[in-house]
Design a protein around this motif. Structure first.
Motif, PDB file in Angstrom:
ATOM      1  N   GLN A   5       2.131 -10.465   2.539  1.00 22.71           N
ATOM      2  CA  GLN A   5       3.627 -10.730   2.829  1.00 22.71           C
ATOM      3  C   GLN A   5       4.494 -10.235   1.570  1.00 22.71           C
ATOM      4  O   GLN A   5       5.558  -9.910   1.700  1.00 22.71           O
ATOM      5  CB  GLN A   5       4.099 -12.059   3.401  1.00 22.71           C
ATOM      6  CG  GLN A   5       3.742 -12.410   4.756  1.00 22.71           C
ATOM      7  CD  GLN A   5       4.294 -11.812   5.885  1.00 22.71           C
ATOM      8  OE1 GLN A   5       5.547 -11.233   5.724  1.00 22.71           O
ATOM      9  NE2 GLN A   5       3.661 -11.328   6.729  1.00 22.71           N
ATOM     10  N   ALA A   6       3.711 -10.470   0.361  1.00 24.59           N
ATOM     11  CA  ALA A   6       4.113 -10.219  -0.837  1.00 24.59           C
ATOM     12  C   ALA A   6       4.014  -8.605  -1.257  1.00 24.59           C
ATOM     13  O   ALA A   6       4.575  -8.160  -2.506  1.00 24.59           O
ATOM     14  CB  ALA A   6       3.559 -11.026  -1.862  1.00 24.59           C
ATOM     15  N   LEU A   7       3.595  -7.806  -0.455  1.00 25.09           N
ATOM     16  CA  LEU A   7       3.163  -6.313  -0.843  1.00 25.09           C
ATOM     17  C   LEU A   7       4.396  -5.528   0.074  1.00 25.09           C
ATOM     18  O   LEU A   7       4.613  -5.808   1.019  1.00 25.09           O
ATOM     19  CB  LEU A   7       2.015  -5.934  -0.418  1.00 25.09           C
ATOM     20  CG  LEU A   7       0.708  -6.563  -1.133  1.00 25.09           C
ATOM     21  CD1 LEU A   7      -0.429  -6.252  -0.525  1.00 25.09           C
ATOM     22  CD2 LEU A   7       0.945  -6.111  -2.680  1.00 25.09           C
ATOM     23  N   PRO A   8       4.693  -4.408  -0.856  1.00 18.46           N
ATOM     24  CA  PRO A   8       5.559  -3.358  -0.113  1.00 18.46           C
ATOM     25  C   PRO A   8       4.905  -2.987   1.124  1.00 18.46           C
ATOM     26  O   PRO A   8       3.635  -2.973   1.394  1.00 18.46           O
ATOM     27  CB  PRO A   8       5.645  -2.377  -0.975  1.00 18.46           C
ATOM     28  CG  PRO A   8       5.423  -3.114  -1.996  1.00 18.46           C
ATOM     29  CD  PRO A   8       4.585  -4.017  -2.099  1.00 18.46           C
ATOM     30  N   ARG A   9       5.484  -2.718   2.276  1.00 20.21           N
ATOM     31  CA  ARG A   9       4.981  -1.894   3.395  1.00 20.21           C
ATOM     32  C   ARG A   9       5.894  -0.916   3.970  1.00 20.21           C
ATOM     33  O   ARG A   9       7.054  -0.827   4.031  1.00 20.21           O
ATOM     34  CB  ARG A   9       5.107  -3.166   4.512  1.00 20.21           C
ATOM     35  CG  ARG A   9       4.205  -2.814   5.714  1.00 20.21           C
ATOM     36  CD  ARG A   9       2.808  -2.678   5.583  1.00 20.21           C
ATOM     37  NE  ARG A   9       2.172  -2.808   6.861  1.00 20.21           N
ATOM     38  CZ  ARG A   9       0.957  -1.988   7.158  1.00 20.21           C
ATOM     39  NH1 ARG A   9       0.405  -1.293   6.042  1.00 20.21           N
ATOM     40  NH2 ARG A   9       0.400  -2.042   8.014  1.00 20.21           N
ATOM     41  N   ARG A  10       5.125   0.195   4.220  1.00 21.71           N
ATOM     42  CA  ARG A  10       5.925   1.497   4.831  1.00 21.71           C
ATOM     43  C   ARG A  10       6.477   1.011   5.953  1.00 21.71           C
ATOM     44  O   ARG A  10       6.093   0.301   6.879  1.00 21.71           O
ATOM     45  CB  ARG A  10       4.750   2.444   5.376  1.00 21.71           C
ATOM     46  CG  ARG A  10       4.727   3.510   4.160  1.00 21.71           C
ATOM     47  CD  ARG A  10       3.439   4.571   4.426  1.00 21.71           C
ATOM     48  NE  ARG A  10       3.838   5.504   5.765  1.00 21.71           N
ATOM     49  CZ  ARG A  10       4.324   6.738   5.829  1.00 21.71           C
ATOM     50  NH1 ARG A  10       4.143   7.204   4.545  1.00 21.71           N
ATOM     51  NH2 ARG A  10       4.715   7.218   6.778  1.00 21.71           N
ATOM     52  N   LEU A  11       7.717   1.577   6.207  1.00 19.58           N
ATOM     53  CA  LEU A  11       8.603   1.079   7.295  1.00 19.58           C
ATOM     54  C   LEU A  11       8.196   1.584   8.691  1.00 19.58           C
ATOM     55  O   LEU A  11       8.112   0.598   9.583  1.00 19.58           O
ATOM     56  CB  LEU A  11      10.066   1.851   7.338  1.00 19.58           C
ATOM     57  CG  LEU A  11      10.896   1.693   8.398  1.00 19.58           C
ATOM     58  CD1 LEU A  11      11.517   0.140   8.411  1.00 19.58           C
ATOM     59  CD2 LEU A  11      12.346   2.360   8.102  1.00 19.58           C
TER      60      LEU A  11
END
Length: 310
Positions: free
Chosen positions: A11-17
């Motif tokens: 949850q703390a990592l960026p994620r591609r849309l």
């Protein structure tokens, strides 16, 4: 890392849309991030609000779909289209002559972990020919098969830049499963009677044609090759048929490759690699001093990238 910590890390990592929306089961609509129009490849950072057509979309992890297929001899990997496997991609390769278990999934991270050398055992049944009076493989040949030493690169690995590290490779185990006489009806007078010996072997390496190359190293040609299991998943369907793995089977497969902790580590490594490769200043700022740290895939010795010398 326990499951709660691993989920927190995810949850703390960026994620591609596009991955963010796919995990939430959203396939169409106008998406915004913090009220601004967004693109599919845009990274969504922790704390940002994603909406589609005005409705807030909560961040989730999508369950993995996995199907087991029993490949038959003569099938080319690119031509295999099992029923009910639409939207799934095959995990790894089996050459035209090899039979047995082939997994299909829609989860690229699970696929990559399954293929990562050293994480998951693959079981094969190998048949070789040897004089009937022998016991099949000699003790020296078994020792050669289980000895961990580098395999020289073959042509495919040189072309694709694989196996450059010279990772030591050998079978985890080699067990004889019996033998059967062959060639009696056509054997010329004076020729030595032969039998076909079957061996069950377990290997963790994902090197190209690793089973055949290890047997070549021991001075034995492989006559038939069948993959009977990948980790906890066995080849239990009829030849040419496929079935969906149950939720419990998918969970067992994930557990075998390290679970959410491995997923989080792999996702972080992939994002770090992107930060080092690109000009996305926000992503570079997210990682900060980690950009000057160990190589991107330090947590996965079997994986490499262009930044290994960083």
């Amino acid at each position: 890392m326990n499951s709660i910590d691993a989920m927190s890390e995810l949850q703390a990592l960026p994620r591609r849309l596009d991955a963010y929306l796919a995990a939430a089961g959203v396939s169409d609509g106008v998406a915004t991030v913090n009220g601004a129009p967004a693109t599919a490849s845009q990274l969504v950072y922790p704390g940002e609000e994603v909406k589609v057509d005005g409705t807030t979309i909560e961040r989730k992890e999508r369950p993995s779909r996995v199907h087991a297929y029993h490949k038959v001899a003569g099938e080319k990997i690119e031509d295999i289209r099992p029923n009910n496997c639409e939207g799934l991609s095959h995990v790894g390769q089996l050459d035209k002559k090899t039979t047995g278990l082939l997994l299909f999934t829609d989860d690229s991270e699970l696929s990559r972990l399954i293929l990562c050398p050293g994480l998951l055992e693959k079981t094969y049944v190998v048949e070789i020919d040897a004089p009937r009076a022998s016991a099949g493989l000699s003790p020296e040949q078994v020792a050669s098969l289980t000895e961990k030493k580098p395999l020289p690169q073959n042509a495919t690995e040189r072309r694709k830049g694989r196996n450059e590290r010279g990772t030591p490779v050998g079978f985890e185990s080699v067990v004889c499963k019996g033998s059967k006489p062959i060639g009696d009806a056509t054997r010329p007078t004076g020729c030595t009677p032969k039998s076909r010996f079957a061996y069950e072997v377990v290997v963790q390496s994902g090197a190209n044609h690793v089973v055949k190359r290890l047997f070549d190293r021991a001075g034995q040609a492989v006559r038939t090759l069948h993959r009977s299991a990948i980790g906890p998943v066995s080849c239990d369907v009829a030849a040419g048929e496929a079935r969906a793995l149950t939720a419990d089977e998918v969970s067992a497969l994930w557990a075998a490759v390290g679970g959410d902790g491995a997923r989080a580590a792999l996702r972080r490594a992939s994002l770090l690699c992107c930060a080092r490769s690109g000009s996305d200043e926000r992503l570079r700022k997210f990682f900060g001093s980690e950009l000057d740290g160990p190589r991107c895939y330090a947590a996965f010795p079997g994986l490499s990238c262009a930044h290994d010398d960083v």
